[in-house]
Design a protein around this motif. Sequence first.
Motif, PDB file in Angstrom:
ATOM      1  N   GLY A   1      89.073  16.624  64.394  1.00 44.13           N
ATOM      2  CA  GLY A   1      89.528  17.983  64.119  1.00 44.13           C
ATOM      3  C   GLY A   1      90.950  18.010  63.579  1.00 44.13           C
ATOM      4  O   GLY A   1      91.248  18.729  62.618  1.00 44.13           O
TER       5      GLY A   1
ATOM      6  N   THR B   1      90.907  16.787  60.040  1.00 43.13           N
ATOM      7  CA  THR B   1      90.302  17.794  59.166  1.00 43.13           C
ATOM      8  C   THR B   1      91.282  18.927  58.894  1.00 43.13           C
ATOM      9  O   THR B   1      91.437  19.365  57.744  1.00 43.13           O
ATOM     10  CB  THR B   1      89.001  18.335  59.792  1.00 43.13           C
ATOM     11  OG1 THR B   1      88.114  17.237  60.033  1.00 43.13           O
ATOM     12  CG2 THR B   1      88.321  19.341  58.882  1.00 43.13           C
TER      13      THR B   1
ATOM     14  N   MET C   1      82.130  15.768  63.943  1.00 46.23           N
ATOM     15  CA  MET C   1      82.601  16.687  64.990  1.00 46.23           C
ATOM     16  C   MET C   1      81.418  17.377  65.675  1.00 46.23           C
ATOM     17  O   MET C   1      81.433  17.570  66.892  1.00 46.23           O
ATOM     18  CB  MET C   1      83.558  17.731  64.400  1.00 46.23           C
ATOM     19  CG  MET C   1      84.917  17.167  64.049  1.00 46.23           C
ATOM     20  SD  MET C   1      85.971  18.353  63.177  1.00 46.23           S
ATOM     21  CE  MET C   1      86.294  19.519  64.491  1.00 46.23           C
TER      22      MET C   1
END
Length: 149
Positions: free
Chosen positions: A86, A89, A126
């Motif tokens: 995360g 990203t 994810m």
Amino acid sequence: MSNQGIHQKLVTLFSLLLTVLFVYTAVSKLIELDTFQWRLERMPYVAPYATLISWGVPFLELVIAGLLWFRRYRTMAFYASFILLGLFTIYIIIVLRYSDSIPCSCGGVISALGWKDHILLNITFMVFALLGILWSKKQYNMQSHQNTT
């Protein structure tokens, strides 16, 4: 076959896939450590931390990969996987939005992906981590309940 059996097999599959991803990316970074660090030094926002990141990220990836194979730590490793993917990203999205030049610091086959492909790959993994969290907790709760009765 019950949902519990399918979920258990999928948790194992997600552990395997995340392990392959993290070991592959960590080894790629460590093999080309000088290049990885050099690229980080040219990336916006993280350049001052390039040395720390160049050693810390591969180490963290290998630790997470190892923890995924210990049932006791698996849920924690799924959380760590989700958070690490995360953060990366979010970083990619911020850099794409606010920077002109974005050098890729990835190694191996993954470096051939475009930034949007990176985001899609990360989101896919994810989702694997999130499902792993949910199903590992469910499996742990079922086992705990069975042990108390």
